[in-house]
Design a protein around this motif. Structure first.
Motif, PDB file in Angstrom:
ATOM      1  N   SER A 218       0.814  -1.217   0.000  1.00 47.72           N
ATOM      2  CA  SER A 218       0.000   0.000   0.000  1.00 47.72           C
ATOM      3  C   SER A 218       0.847   1.266   0.000  1.00 47.72           C
ATOM      4  O   SER A 218       0.375   2.340  -0.371  1.00 47.72           O
ATOM      5  CB  SER A 218      -0.931   0.010   1.217  1.00 47.72           C
ATOM      6  N   LYS A 219       2.110   1.143   0.385  1.00 43.26           N
ATOM      7  CA  LYS A 219       3.011   2.299   0.408  1.00 43.26           C
ATOM      8  C   LYS A 219       3.659   2.552  -0.961  1.00 43.26           C
ATOM      9  O   LYS A 219       4.315   3.569  -1.162  1.00 43.26           O
ATOM     10  CB  LYS A 219       4.107   2.077   1.447  1.00 43.26           C
ATOM     11  N   GLN A 220       3.485   1.618  -1.895  1.00 49.86           N
ATOM     12  CA  GLN A 220       4.142   1.684  -3.204  1.00 49.86           C
ATOM     13  C   GLN A 220       3.096   2.010  -4.268  1.00 49.86           C
ATOM     14  O   GLN A 220       2.474   1.132  -4.833  1.00 49.86           O
ATOM     15  CB  GLN A 220       4.827   0.340  -3.501  1.00 49.86           C
ATOM     16  N   ARG A 221       2.902   3.265  -4.560  1.00 45.75           N
ATOM     17  CA  ARG A 221       1.823   3.694  -5.444  1.00 45.75           C
ATOM     18  C   ARG A 221       2.356   4.107  -6.813  1.00 45.75           C
ATOM     19  O   ARG A 221       3.411   4.742  -6.933  1.00 45.75           O
ATOM     20  CB  ARG A 221       1.036   4.843  -4.826  1.00 45.75           C
ATOM     21  N   SER A 222       1.596   3.741  -7.862  1.00 44.26           N
ATOM     22  CA  SER A 222       1.966   4.106  -9.222  1.00 44.26           C
ATOM     23  C   SER A 222       1.594   5.554  -9.500  1.00 44.26           C
ATOM     24  O   SER A 222       0.614   6.082  -8.958  1.00 44.26           O
ATOM     25  CB  SER A 222       1.260   3.194 -10.229  1.00 44.26           C
ATOM     26  N   SER A 223       2.363   6.184 -10.379  1.00 42.64           N
ATOM     27  CA  SER A 223       2.061   7.553 -10.803  1.00 42.64           C
ATOM     28  C   SER A 223       1.070   7.575 -11.968  1.00 42.64           C
ATOM     29  O   SER A 223       0.635   8.639 -12.393  1.00 42.64           O
ATOM     30  CB  SER A 223       3.347   8.267 -11.219  1.00 42.64           C
ATOM     31  N   VAL A 224       0.700   6.390 -12.482  1.00 44.59           N
ATOM     32  CA  VAL A 224      -0.186   6.289 -13.638  1.00 44.59           C
ATOM     33  C   VAL A 224      -1.648   6.331 -13.185  1.00 44.59           C
ATOM     34  O   VAL A 224      -2.059   5.537 -12.325  1.00 44.59           O
ATOM     35  CB  VAL A 224       0.073   4.998 -14.439  1.00 44.59           C
ATOM     36  N   GLU A 225      -2.421   7.239 -13.753  1.00 42.55           N
ATOM     37  CA  GLU A 225      -3.842   7.319 -13.446  1.00 42.55           C
ATOM     38  C   GLU A 225      -4.540   6.012 -13.805  1.00 42.55           C
ATOM     39  O   GLU A 225      -4.363   5.483 -14.902  1.00 42.55           O
ATOM     40  CB  GLU A 225      -4.478   8.464 -14.223  1.00 42.55           C
ATOM     41  N   GLY A 226      -5.313   5.483 -12.861  1.00 45.78           N
ATOM     42  CA  GLY A 226      -6.019   4.234 -13.100  1.00 45.78           C
ATOM     43  C   GLY A 226      -5.324   3.017 -12.524  1.00 45.78           C
ATOM     44  O   GLY A 226      -5.902   1.928 -12.471  1.00 45.78           O
ATOM     45  N   ILE A 227      -4.066   3.173 -12.107  1.00 46.45           N
ATOM     46  CA  ILE A 227      -3.310   2.090 -11.492  1.00 46.45           C
ATOM     47  C   ILE A 227      -2.936   2.522 -10.079  1.00 46.45           C
ATOM     48  O   ILE A 227      -2.520   3.660  -9.867  1.00 46.45           O
ATOM     49  CB  ILE A 227      -2.052   1.744 -12.315  1.00 46.45           C
ATOM     50  N   THR A 228      -3.092   1.637  -9.112  1.00 44.92           N
ATOM     51  CA  THR A 228      -2.857   2.019  -7.721  1.00 44.92           C
ATOM     52  C   THR A 228      -1.553   1.426  -7.182  1.00 44.92           C
ATOM     53  O   THR A 228      -0.505   2.078  -7.239  1.00 44.92           O
ATOM     54  CB  THR A 228      -4.040   1.584  -6.851  1.00 44.92           C
ATOM     55  N   THR A 229      -1.617   0.208  -6.676  1.00 48.77           N
ATOM     56  CA  THR A 229      -0.463  -0.401  -6.021  1.00 48.77           C
ATOM     57  C   THR A 229      -0.216  -1.800  -6.587  1.00 48.77           C
ATOM     58  O   THR A 229      -1.075  -2.370  -7.256  1.00 48.77           O
ATOM     59  CB  THR A 229      -0.710  -0.532  -4.513  1.00 48.77           C
TER      60      THR A 229
END
Length: 390
Positions: A218-229
């Motif tokens: 949960s601490k590793q988040r993507s910068s791409v809209e629509g993609i989370t972890t």
């Protein structure tokens, strides 16, 4: 045309897709196209757990210029239970067609065919080549479809548009790692468990460690809209001998999804080492980890903005609303084009979400208006790209 494609079953597994390829080739030839048939060698087909596969390519060169590949897959997941219509009936209700594969992605066989027909009907001098790639192994990874065509040198496009939905342009997606984990102990009578080594107890320890690892994603988040972890799921567990016997072997299947910022090979190496280390914490236990599949994420490449921009512009104009670019948390065989250095996006016929399409579920459906919309958008975008207007 779409109804005819839906009526021919191409479930994968079992992956006996030759009949569908034959029908698709026939339908394309009726439209006036020449169709190349690239039969995949039997040993390669069997290596991915399929029975038969022939990839099809339609090419048209307008003149010197870039080559744009349009890829859709004809294999589908099995229908499963819960359908209210015949999954191969292509029934139309209230402007929606129902059937397995109608949205993902037999629809884009039609989208791409008629988009190319639209360009040909103009009779204008354009610069470049359009190739339609029809493949049959997306449900098992794409290795004998797009990857095989690229590795064999059958195609070398400058850009690729792969099957997608009509209300957004996908510029990135997750990767996926599948592992088979076998935990071995020693059987014993349940009345004397201390004389054995409990493989289920060891597997439970490994599972606990894996779930703890997952909690940190949960601490590793993507910068791409629509993609989370990133994500991790243990989707299958089997083992044991009987109720009154200490289990001697447990087998687990692990699904690890990677965000575009991650590297597939690094993730695989680290996760395998993590599982093996966890197993060594249980005395007497043996553990083997086998990589079943590694699908890298789809990542933005230079030049992708030309594709995405042309599709986004025309979709927005035709819909009268902003059509975004975004990422999706699933994975597709489009990654093979990206891995070959080819700027790639996903766009095609379908509703706003896979959920709305009932993709991979009962009563999969496609709004006929969205098929028309996607065809117009792809035709207009191709025109821009091949006329220098984008």
């Amino acid at each position: 045309m779409l109804a005819e494609l839906v009526k021919v079953a191409s479930d994968n597994p079992p992956g006996d897709c030759q009949r569908h390829a034959d029908r698709a080739a026939q339908l394309f030839e009726r439209l006036g196209f020449s169709v190349e048939r690239h039969k995949v060698p039997d040993e390669l087909v069997k290596s991915v757990g399929m029975i038969s596969a022939t990839n099809l390519i339609v090419r048209h060169t307008f003149g010197p210029g870039p080559t744009i590949a349009l890829n859709a897959h004809g294999d589908v997941v099995a229908p499963g239970e819960g359908w209210t219509v015949d999954p191969y009936g292509a029934e139309i209700r209230d402007g929606w067609m129902y059937g397995r594969g109608v949205a993902t992605s037999k629809s884009d066989f039609v989208t791409y065919a008629y988009a190319l027909l639209a360009l040909l009907a103009l009779g204008e001098k354009l610069s470049g080549t359009v190739e339609i790639h029809l493949t049959y192994d997306e449900e098992v990874g794409g290795d004998i479809g797009p990857l095989y065509l690229l590795q064999q040198g059958v195609t070398n496009p400058d850009y690729a548009i792969c099957a997608g939905l009509s209300y957004g342009v996908v510029t990135a997606h997750n990767g996926c790692l599948h592992l088979d984990v076998e935990v071995r102990g020693k059987s014993a009578h349940a009345a004397r468990p201390e004389t054995g080594i409990d493989a289920l107890e060891a597997a439970t320890h490994i599972l606990s460690r894996l779930y703890s690892l997952r909690a940190g994603f949960s601490k590793q988040r993507s910068s791409v809209e629509g993609i989370t972890t990133p994500s991790l799921v243990i989707g299958l567990i089997s083992g044991g001998i009987n109720t009154n016997v200490v289990p001697d072997k447990i087998v687990m299947r692990v699904d690890r999804r990677m965000i575009p910022e991650e590297n597939g090979a690094d993730v695989a190496r680290e996760l395998i080492a993590f599982i093996e280390t966890s197993a060594r914490e249980m005395p007497g236990v043996e553990c083997s980890v086998r990589q079943l599949m590694l699908a890298d994420p789809l990542k933005p490449l230079a030049g992708q903005e030309r594709l995405a921009g042309a599709l986004q512009r025309h979709a927005s104009e035709l819909l009268g609303e902003e059509v975004p670019t975004h990422g999706v948390p699933l994975y597709t065989d489009a990654r093979h084009y990206c891995n070959a250095g080819i700027p790639t996006v996903l766009y095609g016929a379908g509703p706003r979400t896979m959920l709305e399409a009932n993709a991979h579920r009962a009563d999969e459906k496609l709004k006929i208006d969205d098929l028309v919309l996607a065809t117009n958008v792809v035709a207009l975008a191709l025109y821009d790209l091949l006329s220098g207007g984008a």
